[in-house]
Design a protein around this motif. Structure first.
Motif, PDB file in Angstrom:
ATOM      1  N   VAL A 142      -5.799  89.646  61.550  1.00  0.00           N
ATOM      2  CA  VAL A 142      -7.229  89.615  61.811  1.00  0.00           C
ATOM      3  C   VAL A 142      -7.964  90.557  60.846  1.00  0.00           C
ATOM      4  N   LEU A 143      -7.424  91.769  60.679  1.00  0.00           N
ATOM      5  CA  LEU A 143      -8.110  92.768  59.844  1.00  0.00           C
ATOM      6  C   LEU A 143      -7.930  92.468  58.358  1.00  0.00           C
ATOM      7  N   ILE A 144      -6.681  92.155  57.988  1.00  0.00           N
ATOM      8  CA  ILE A 144      -6.386  91.930  56.566  1.00  0.00           C
ATOM      9  C   ILE A 144      -5.466  90.716  56.425  1.00  0.00           C
ATOM     10  N   PRO A 145      -6.026  89.502  56.608  1.00  0.00           N
ATOM     11  CA  PRO A 145      -5.175  88.321  56.417  1.00  0.00           C
ATOM     12  C   PRO A 145      -4.564  88.366  55.011  1.00  0.00           C
ATOM     13  N   THR A 173      -6.476  89.368  68.185  1.00  0.00           N
ATOM     14  CA  THR A 173      -5.526  88.500  67.517  1.00  0.00           C
ATOM     15  C   THR A 173      -6.234  87.253  66.992  1.00  0.00           C
ATOM     16  N   SER A 174      -5.467  86.313  66.442  1.00  0.00           N
ATOM     17  CA  SER A 174      -6.124  85.161  65.827  1.00  0.00           C
ATOM     18  C   SER A 174      -6.095  83.923  66.729  1.00  0.00           C
ATOM     19  N   VAL A 175      -5.868  84.132  68.028  1.00  0.00           N
ATOM     20  CA  VAL A 175      -6.118  83.079  69.023  1.00  0.00           C
ATOM     21  C   VAL A 175      -7.039  83.672  70.084  1.00  0.00           C
ATOM     22  N   ASP A 176      -7.646  82.796  70.901  1.00  0.00           N
ATOM     23  CA  ASP A 176      -8.678  83.295  71.812  1.00  0.00           C
ATOM     24  C   ASP A 176      -8.142  83.573  73.213  1.00  0.00           C
ATOM     25  N   GLY A 177      -6.879  83.930  73.319  1.00  0.00           N
ATOM     26  CA  GLY A 177      -6.364  84.303  74.635  1.00  0.00           C
ATOM     27  C   GLY A 177      -4.916  83.904  74.802  1.00  0.00           C
ATOM     28  N   ILE A 178      -4.453  84.038  76.045  1.00  0.00           N
ATOM     29  CA  ILE A 178      -3.064  83.721  76.369  1.00  0.00           C
ATOM     30  C   ILE A 178      -3.020  82.324  76.976  1.00  0.00           C
ATOM     31  N   TYR A 179      -2.163  81.497  76.435  1.00  0.00           N
ATOM     32  CA  TYR A 179      -2.040  80.108  76.888  1.00  0.00           C
ATOM     33  C   TYR A 179      -0.724  79.919  77.651  1.00  0.00           C
ATOM     34  N   THR A 180      -0.697  78.890  78.461  1.00  0.00           N
ATOM     35  CA  THR A 180       0.511  78.587  79.233  1.00  0.00           C
ATOM     36  C   THR A 180       1.662  78.159  78.324  1.00  0.00           C
ATOM     37  N   ALA A 181       1.338  77.664  77.135  1.00  0.00           N
ATOM     38  CA  ALA A 181       2.350  77.279  76.141  1.00  0.00           C
ATOM     39  C   ALA A 181       1.686  77.441  74.779  1.00  0.00           C
ATOM     40  N   VAL A 204      -7.094  90.167  75.881  1.00  0.00           N
ATOM     41  CA  VAL A 204      -6.704  89.478  74.643  1.00  0.00           C
ATOM     42  C   VAL A 204      -7.888  88.627  74.193  1.00  0.00           C
ATOM     43  N   ILE A 205      -8.424  88.960  73.021  1.00  0.00           N
ATOM     44  CA  ILE A 205      -9.567  88.190  72.509  1.00  0.00           C
ATOM     45  C   ILE A 205      -9.348  87.845  71.032  1.00  0.00           C
ATOM     46  N   ASP A 206     -10.155  86.889  70.570  1.00  0.00           N
ATOM     47  CA  ASP A 206     -10.095  86.466  69.174  1.00  0.00           C
ATOM     48  C   ASP A 206     -10.780  87.530  68.319  1.00  0.00           C
ATOM     49  N   GLY A 207     -10.001  88.180  67.453  1.00  0.00           N
ATOM     50  CA  GLY A 207     -10.552  89.255  66.636  1.00  0.00           C
ATOM     51  C   GLY A 207     -11.093  88.786  65.304  1.00  0.00           C
ATOM     52  N   ARG A 208     -11.065  87.476  65.055  1.00  0.00           N
ATOM     53  CA  ARG A 208     -11.538  87.021  63.744  1.00  0.00           C
ATOM     54  C   ARG A 208     -13.039  87.236  63.586  1.00  0.00           C
ATOM     55  N   ASP A 209     -13.744  87.330  64.736  1.00  0.00           N
ATOM     56  CA  ASP A 209     -15.150  87.755  64.720  1.00  0.00           C
ATOM     57  C   ASP A 209     -15.209  89.165  65.305  1.00  0.00           C
ATOM     58  N   PRO A 210     -15.423  90.207  64.482  1.00  0.00           N
ATOM     59  CA  PRO A 210     -15.430  91.578  65.000  1.00  0.00           C
ATOM     60  C   PRO A 210     -16.475  91.785  66.096  1.00  0.00           C
TER      61      PRO A 210
END
Ligand code: UTP
Length: 237
Positions: free
Chosen positions: A12-15, A140-148, A201-207
């Motif tokens: 997220v910070l330094i792809p 992180t680079s997803v918007d949360g925790i998924y069941t799969a 847990v959140i999407d960090g790609r948007d600070p």
């Protein structure tokens, strides 16, 4: 002030060094530091993965590849320290004890990895436990925790709220190879469970997602908690 430990994913910070979000994160972290004590654990990102790939190609052990990964996390943390200037502790903590010592001051504490066979999420979870944090946030680079895994399973659903026990079930036995990439690793999940510290847990790609969550309590993501208490926003005493 409440204490918040951030696991700021390197992806997220330094792809990559050519496309990073360091300046934008520095602005957001400086704003939040006016309301909460911040400890930031920085991940390795794309550059760590490139180094780890090169290390494997020349026959290095996984343990050495991990140590190289740790070195890159610390370099990334140094770049963030440079952008934060006076707001950050100038030394990057190299152990949990150092992070605790630096946390006795007023400045934002920065840290990278510590030891092989874990990720910076685990480092952040242990630090949250050690400093008695009110909240840990995984950017992180997803918007949360998924069941799969939502990339491979179309039936995967995001969980807005879940218990630490459910998180452990979902994490299961993830891969521990150097550079492995899951939303949160098993060690981190276990520490979150035993400490009971809430994890967002959140999407960090948007600070901006971080400041909205911490300062206004508005977010789109997953909150791991046993219930009781309101961990967000963190602006109250
Ligand atoms: P991370 O996997 O924590 O970085 O560390 P990351 O880039 O933040 O991960 P995501 O993709 O954004 O979630 C990079 C690598 O450094 C080594 C591991 O090999 C890890 O995969 N590392 C890191 C350690 O061995 N020990 C540590 O304490 C931290």
């Amino acid at each position: 002030m409440k204490k918040v430990v951030l696991s700021l994913g390197g992806s997220v910070l330094i792809p990559a060094l050519e496309e990073h979000r360091i300046a934008r994160y520095a602005t957001v972290l400086q704003e939040i530091a006016g309301y909460a004590r911040l400890y930031v654990v920085v991940g390795g990102g794309g550059e760590a993965r490139r180094y780890i790939t090169a290390a494997r190609e020349i026959g290095c052990s996984e343990a050495l590849a991990d140590e190289i990964g740790v070195a890159v996390t610390r370099l990334n943390a140094m770049l963030l320290a440079g952008a934060l200037g006076e707001a950050a502790c100038p030394l990057i903590a190299e152990s949990q004890a150092e992070a605790m010592a630096y946390g006795a001051g007023e400045k934002i504490v920065l840290m990278g990895g510590v030891t092989p066979a874990q990720t910076t999420d685990a480092v952040a979870a242990v630090l949250a436990e050690r400093c008695g944090a009110d909240l840990m946030v995984n950017l992180t680079s997803v918007d949360g925790i998924y069941t799969a895994d939502p990339r491979t399973d179309p039936a995967a659903e995001r969980l807005d709220q879940l218990t630490p026990e459910r998180l452990l079930e979902i994490v299961g036995t993830g891969s521990l190879r150097a550079g492995a990439n899951t939303v949160i690793d098993m060690i981190a999940a276990k520490v979150i469970q035993r400490s009971g510290i809430p994890l967002l847990v959140i999407d960090g790609r948007d600070p901006g997602n971080l400041s909205r969550a911490l300062l206004s309590g508005t977010y789109s993501g997953s909150l791991v908690t046993r219930g009781g208490g309101r961990p967000l926003p963190v602006t109250g005493s």
